[in-house]
Design a protein around this motif. Structure first.
Motif, PDB file in Angstrom:
ATOM      1  N   ARG A  50       0.815  -1.218   0.000  1.00  0.00           N
ATOM      2  CA  ARG A  50       0.000   0.000   0.000  1.00  0.00           C
ATOM      3  C   ARG A  50       0.846   1.265   0.000  1.00  0.00           C
ATOM      4  O   ARG A  50       0.457   2.292  -0.545  1.00  0.00           O
ATOM      5  CB  ARG A  50      -0.943  -0.003   1.206  1.00  0.00           C
ATOM      6  CG  ARG A  50      -2.187  -0.850   0.931  1.00  0.00           C
ATOM      7  CD  ARG A  50      -3.146  -0.792   2.083  1.00  0.00           C
ATOM      8  NE  ARG A  50      -2.556  -1.387   3.287  1.00  0.00           N
ATOM      9  CZ  ARG A  50      -3.106  -1.323   4.490  1.00  0.00           C
ATOM     10  NH1 ARG A  50      -4.226  -0.671   4.670  1.00  0.00           N
ATOM     11  NH2 ARG A  50      -2.520  -1.910   5.522  1.00  0.00           N
ATOM     12  N   SER A  51       2.048   1.208   0.595  1.00  0.00           N
ATOM     13  CA  SER A  51       2.919   2.394   0.585  1.00  0.00           C
ATOM     14  C   SER A  51       3.325   2.749  -0.838  1.00  0.00           C
ATOM     15  O   SER A  51       3.344   3.924  -1.221  1.00  0.00           O
ATOM     16  CB  SER A  51       4.175   2.144   1.412  1.00  0.00           C
ATOM     17  OG  SER A  51       3.833   1.868   2.734  1.00  0.00           O
ATOM     18  N   VAL A  52       3.657   1.710  -1.618  1.00  0.00           N
ATOM     19  CA  VAL A  52       4.054   1.968  -3.003  1.00  0.00           C
ATOM     20  C   VAL A  52       2.864   2.530  -3.790  1.00  0.00           C
ATOM     21  O   VAL A  52       2.994   3.496  -4.554  1.00  0.00           O
ATOM     22  CB  VAL A  52       4.603   0.679  -3.666  1.00  0.00           C
ATOM     23  CG1 VAL A  52       4.772   0.859  -5.163  1.00  0.00           C
ATOM     24  CG2 VAL A  52       5.925   0.275  -3.012  1.00  0.00           C
ATOM     25  N   LEU A  53       1.686   1.941  -3.549  1.00  0.00           N
ATOM     26  CA  LEU A  53       0.493   2.388  -4.264  1.00  0.00           C
ATOM     27  C   LEU A  53       0.176   3.852  -3.932  1.00  0.00           C
ATOM     28  O   LEU A  53      -0.046   4.685  -4.814  1.00  0.00           O
ATOM     29  CB  LEU A  53      -0.691   1.484  -3.877  1.00  0.00           C
ATOM     30  CG  LEU A  53      -1.981   1.687  -4.643  1.00  0.00           C
ATOM     31  CD1 LEU A  53      -1.763   1.483  -6.134  1.00  0.00           C
ATOM     32  CD2 LEU A  53      -3.051   0.716  -4.141  1.00  0.00           C
ATOM     33  N   LEU A  54       0.191   4.152  -2.635  1.00  0.00           N
ATOM     34  CA  LEU A  54      -0.106   5.512  -2.210  1.00  0.00           C
ATOM     35  C   LEU A  54       0.982   6.473  -2.711  1.00  0.00           C
ATOM     36  O   LEU A  54       0.693   7.555  -3.243  1.00  0.00           O
ATOM     37  CB  LEU A  54      -0.205   5.562  -0.677  1.00  0.00           C
ATOM     38  CG  LEU A  54      -0.518   6.930  -0.077  1.00  0.00           C
ATOM     39  CD1 LEU A  54      -1.913   7.385  -0.496  1.00  0.00           C
ATOM     40  CD2 LEU A  54      -0.423   6.897   1.457  1.00  0.00           C
ATOM     41  N   GLY A  55       2.243   6.059  -2.563  1.00  0.00           N
ATOM     42  CA  GLY A  55       3.353   6.905  -3.004  1.00  0.00           C
ATOM     43  C   GLY A  55       3.246   7.228  -4.485  1.00  0.00           C
ATOM     44  O   GLY A  55       3.362   8.389  -4.901  1.00  0.00           O
ATOM     45  N   GLY A  56       2.998   6.213  -5.292  1.00  0.00           N
ATOM     46  CA  GLY A  56       2.887   6.422  -6.743  1.00  0.00           C
ATOM     47  C   GLY A  56       1.736   7.355  -7.074  1.00  0.00           C
ATOM     48  O   GLY A  56       1.834   8.204  -7.971  1.00  0.00           O
ATOM     49  N   SER A  57       0.616   7.211  -6.349  1.00  0.00           N
ATOM     50  CA  SER A  57      -0.540   8.079  -6.619  1.00  0.00           C
ATOM     51  C   SER A  57      -0.202   9.531  -6.280  1.00  0.00           C
ATOM     52  O   SER A  57      -0.568  10.453  -7.019  1.00  0.00           O
ATOM     53  CB  SER A  57      -1.752   7.642  -5.788  1.00  0.00           C
ATOM     54  OG  SER A  57      -1.942   6.257  -5.912  1.00  0.00           O
ATOM     55  N   ILE A  58       0.500   9.722  -5.158  1.00  0.00           N
ATOM     56  CA  ILE A  58       0.867  11.091  -4.766  1.00  0.00           C
ATOM     57  C   ILE A  58       1.856  11.687  -5.780  1.00  0.00           C
ATOM     58  O   ILE A  58       1.766  12.866  -6.137  1.00  0.00           O
ATOM     59  CB  ILE A  58       1.458  11.102  -3.337  1.00  0.00           C
ATOM     60  CG1 ILE A  58       0.400  10.643  -2.330  1.00  0.00           C
ATOM     61  CG2 ILE A  58       1.974  12.487  -2.968  1.00  0.00           C
ATOM     62  CD1 ILE A  58       0.907  10.517  -0.901  1.00  0.00           C
ATOM     63  N   ILE A  59       2.771  10.851  -6.263  1.00  0.00           N
ATOM     64  CA  ILE A  59       3.730  11.330  -7.274  1.00  0.00           C
ATOM     65  C   ILE A  59       2.989  11.796  -8.528  1.00  0.00           C
ATOM     66  O   ILE A  59       3.227  12.895  -9.056  1.00  0.00           O
ATOM     67  CB  ILE A  59       4.742  10.225  -7.646  1.00  0.00           C
ATOM     68  CG1 ILE A  59       5.689   9.956  -6.472  1.00  0.00           C
ATOM     69  CG2 ILE A  59       5.529  10.601  -8.898  1.00  0.00           C
ATOM     70  CD1 ILE A  59       6.597   8.749  -6.674  1.00  0.00           C
ATOM     71  N   ALA A  60       2.055  10.950  -9.005  1.00  0.00           N
ATOM     72  CA  ALA A  60       1.306  11.311 -10.222  1.00  0.00           C
ATOM     73  C   ALA A  60       0.549  12.620  -9.994  1.00  0.00           C
ATOM     74  O   ALA A  60       0.602  13.536 -10.827  1.00  0.00           O
ATOM     75  CB  ALA A  60       0.351  10.180 -10.607  1.00  0.00           C
ATOM     76  N   LEU A  61      -0.118  12.695  -8.857  1.00  0.00           N
ATOM     77  CA  LEU A  61      -0.854  13.919  -8.525  1.00  0.00           C
ATOM     78  C   LEU A  61       0.091  15.126  -8.523  1.00  0.00           C
ATOM     79  O   LEU A  61      -0.246  16.205  -9.020  1.00  0.00           O
ATOM     80  CB  LEU A  61      -1.503  13.748  -7.142  1.00  0.00           C
ATOM     81  CG  LEU A  61      -2.406  14.883  -6.681  1.00  0.00           C
ATOM     82  CD1 LEU A  61      -3.656  14.949  -7.549  1.00  0.00           C
ATOM     83  CD2 LEU A  61      -2.802  14.698  -5.208  1.00  0.00           C
ATOM     84  N   GLY A  62       1.286  14.933  -7.994  1.00  0.00           N
ATOM     85  CA  GLY A  62       2.280  16.010  -7.953  1.00  0.00           C
ATOM     86  C   GLY A  62       2.638  16.509  -9.348  1.00  0.00           C
ATOM     87  O   GLY A  62       2.669  17.718  -9.605  1.00  0.00           O
ATOM     88  N   HIS A  63       2.889  15.569 -10.263  1.00  0.00           N
ATOM     89  CA  HIS A  63       3.257  15.997 -11.615  1.00  0.00           C
ATOM     90  C   HIS A  63       2.093  16.710 -12.300  1.00  0.00           C
ATOM     91  O   HIS A  63       2.294  17.681 -13.026  1.00  0.00           O
ATOM     92  CB  HIS A  63       3.722  14.798 -12.446  1.00  0.00           C
ATOM     93  CG  HIS A  63       5.043  14.251 -12.006  1.00  0.00           C
ATOM     94  ND1 HIS A  63       6.210  14.988 -12.060  1.00  0.00           N
ATOM     95  CD2 HIS A  63       5.403  13.061 -11.477  1.00  0.00           C
ATOM     96  CE1 HIS A  63       7.217  14.258 -11.600  1.00  0.00           C
ATOM     97  NE2 HIS A  63       6.759  13.080 -11.229  1.00  0.00           N
ATOM     98  N   PHE A  64       0.869  16.214 -12.076  1.00  0.00           N
ATOM     99  CA  PHE A  64      -0.283  16.898 -12.684  1.00  0.00           C
ATOM    100  C   PHE A  64      -0.477  18.287 -12.068  1.00  0.00           C
ATOM    101  O   PHE A  64      -0.899  19.222 -12.742  1.00  0.00           O
ATOM    102  CB  PHE A  64      -1.553  16.046 -12.552  1.00  0.00           C
ATOM    103  CG  PHE A  64      -1.504  14.801 -13.413  1.00  0.00           C
ATOM    104  CD1 PHE A  64      -1.206  14.899 -14.773  1.00  0.00           C
ATOM    105  CD2 PHE A  64      -1.714  13.533 -12.872  1.00  0.00           C
ATOM    106  CE1 PHE A  64      -1.126  13.763 -15.573  1.00  0.00           C
ATOM    107  CE2 PHE A  64      -1.644  12.383 -13.664  1.00  0.00           C
ATOM    108  CZ  PHE A  64      -1.352  12.503 -15.015  1.00  0.00           C
TER     109      PHE A  64
END
Ligand code: GLN
Length: 451
Positions: A88-102
């Motif tokens: 779940r950490s990887v999933l959440l981390g990746g989602s936050i990263i994507a949100l950051g780039h957008f």
């Protein structure tokens, strides 16, 4: 004849003779690095060329952002161990990263800073834990583990090569904000295949669930126990304290190395943008493409280095000796650029050929391949078992501090002649190499027989 209940299951072969989950994690990390390095390839240029930051301010923002992204994994590892678990950490981390780039895709300044903060936070959650998952794909003692990490490192660099080439092209040739969005889309692709591939990770998740919750992450190859030695201060034995001292030496010199190396995103990025002729066969390529060169050289040279160490056999240099080579090469790469810097600043509008930077990065890669894999292995093998997860984070922290210094160095871009700036960086790295060369013997002794 008893049923062989305890016999190890036949290794599940799936992907190049490795567990299938490796392909899932390979592509997760490839796309994450695609987004990280893709964005970093033009971040500095965006700040000075679009946001009109002066180089000092841009250097400071670059330094703090990259510092945060590389320091956050210490926290991210703990969050996974104590709270969320690795998946779940990887999933959440990746989602936050994507949100950051957008978020970065929007122009106003608050979006810019919020986006950077999101990418750094998400990286902290994703980066250490995706490595832990790789380690957990293998049973303790599985001989394929080191090879698994080498394949994984290829994924890192494949992403680090493609990101600048693709997102960098969109940013500089089409629209900066599409470049940021492109990094976000890459991360989303990585996440999609991560979720779809969850089944393949199940064996790793079972292993992680089975082990006691602690920061002693499965990333370690197998820390070498310091036997026959009574625990002392903080529960570490005298042998362990010596190894910790050796790690501190490696840490300090790694900071110097990364401070030179990470200037690919700052000083050298600007040098490529302002002083380099980028027309090849009539095509004018975007300056962010230079940022792909380091990763491309890793992919090309890594097999050669692996071969070299095996070939040298007993004459293979010790870990501190390899670190010394790392510093030597990074220092030489900056001295190599001095004539180019002189030519570039000899007359207004003068440009130097692109091969100067390519040559500089080639020399740097001889350094990275001497130092980076050694650092990783030293930090996982020398660390006392109970703090090995944290020590992984400490290894990334060296890169964080180096990045911060790389940002600071870029602040001098317009106030100091470039030949002088590159000369200073080169001389500092060479001086560090000379000091470490003198320390090879004592450090080897501190390592206490671990190679
Ligand atoms: N360049 C590699 C990465 O991005 C490794 C850097 C490091 O080990 N500090 O993951």
């Amino acid at each position: 004849m008893a049923a062989p209940l305890a016999a190890p299951a036949a290794p599940e072969a799936g992907w190049f003779g490795h567990p299938r989950g490796l392909s899932t994690l390979f592509f997760t990390e490839m796309w994450e690095r695609f987004s990280y390095y893709g964005m970093r390839a033009f971040l500095f240029l965006y700040m000075v060329n679009v946001l009109q930051f002066d180089v000092k301010h841009a250097g400071s923002v670059y330094g703090w952002y990259t510092f945060s992204a590389w320091a956050a994994p210490i926290v991210g590892g703990i969050v996974a161990d104590r709270l969320l678990g690795q998946y779940r950490s990887v999933l959440l981390g990746g989602s936050i990263i994507a949100l950051g780039h957008f978020t970065l895709a929007f122009h106003p300044l608050p979006f810019f800073y919020a986006g950077l903060a999101l990418v750094a936070t998400g990286t902290g959650l994703l980066k250490p834990n995706v490595s832990t998952l790789v380690g957990s794909l293998y049973d303790a003692g599985d001989a394929r583990r080191d090879a698994g990490f080498s394949i994984f490192y290829m994924g890192i660099n494949l992403g680090a090569a493609l990101g600048p080439l693709i997102a960098g092209w969109f940013a500089q040739k089409v629209d900066w904000h599409i470049g940021f969005a492109c990094a976000g889309i890459g991360m989303l692709l990585g996440l999609t295949q991560y979720v779809l591939g969850k089944g393949r990770l199940q064996p790793a998740l079972d292993r992680l669930g089975a082990r006691p919750r602690s920061t002693a992450s499965a990333v370690a190859s197998s820390p070498v126990p310091a036997a026959g030695d009574a625990p002392g201060r903080f529960g570490f034995t005298a042998v362990e304290w010596k190894r910790i001292a050796a790690m501190l030496v490696f840490f300090a010199f790694a900071v110097v190395f990364w401070a030179g190396y990470e200037q690919a995103g700052s000083t050298l990025n600007l040098f490529g943008d302002r002083y380099t002729d980028r027309t090849v066969l009539g095509y004018n390529f975007p300056s962010s493409w230079f940022v792909a060169v380091q990763a491309i050289f890793v992919i090309l040279l890594a097999p050669g280095f692996a071969w070299l160490w095996v070939r040298l056999g007993p004459r293979e240099p010790s870990s501190p000796a390899k670190f010394t080579f790392g510093l030597l090469f990074i220092g030489l790469s900056f001295l190599f650029l001095i004539p180019a810097a002189r030519m570039a600043q000899s007359a207004p509008g003068a440009l130097v050929g692109p091969l100067w930077l390519v040559g500089c990065y080639f020399i740097q890669e001889l350094g990275e391949l001497s130092l980076s894999p050694v650092g990783l292995s030293v930090f996982t093998k020398l660390a006392p078992v109970k703090i090995v997860g944290m020590m992984m984070g400490v290894w990334f922290l060296a890169d964080a501090l180096g990045n911060w210094l790389a940002g600071r160095a870029a602040g001098f871009f317009t106030s100091v002649p470039l030949a002088q700036l590159f000369g200073m960086v080169g001389v500092i790295c060479l001086a560090a190499a000379a000091i470490l060369a003198l320390l090879i013997k004592p450090v080897t002794r501190l390592m206490g027989g671990v190679h």
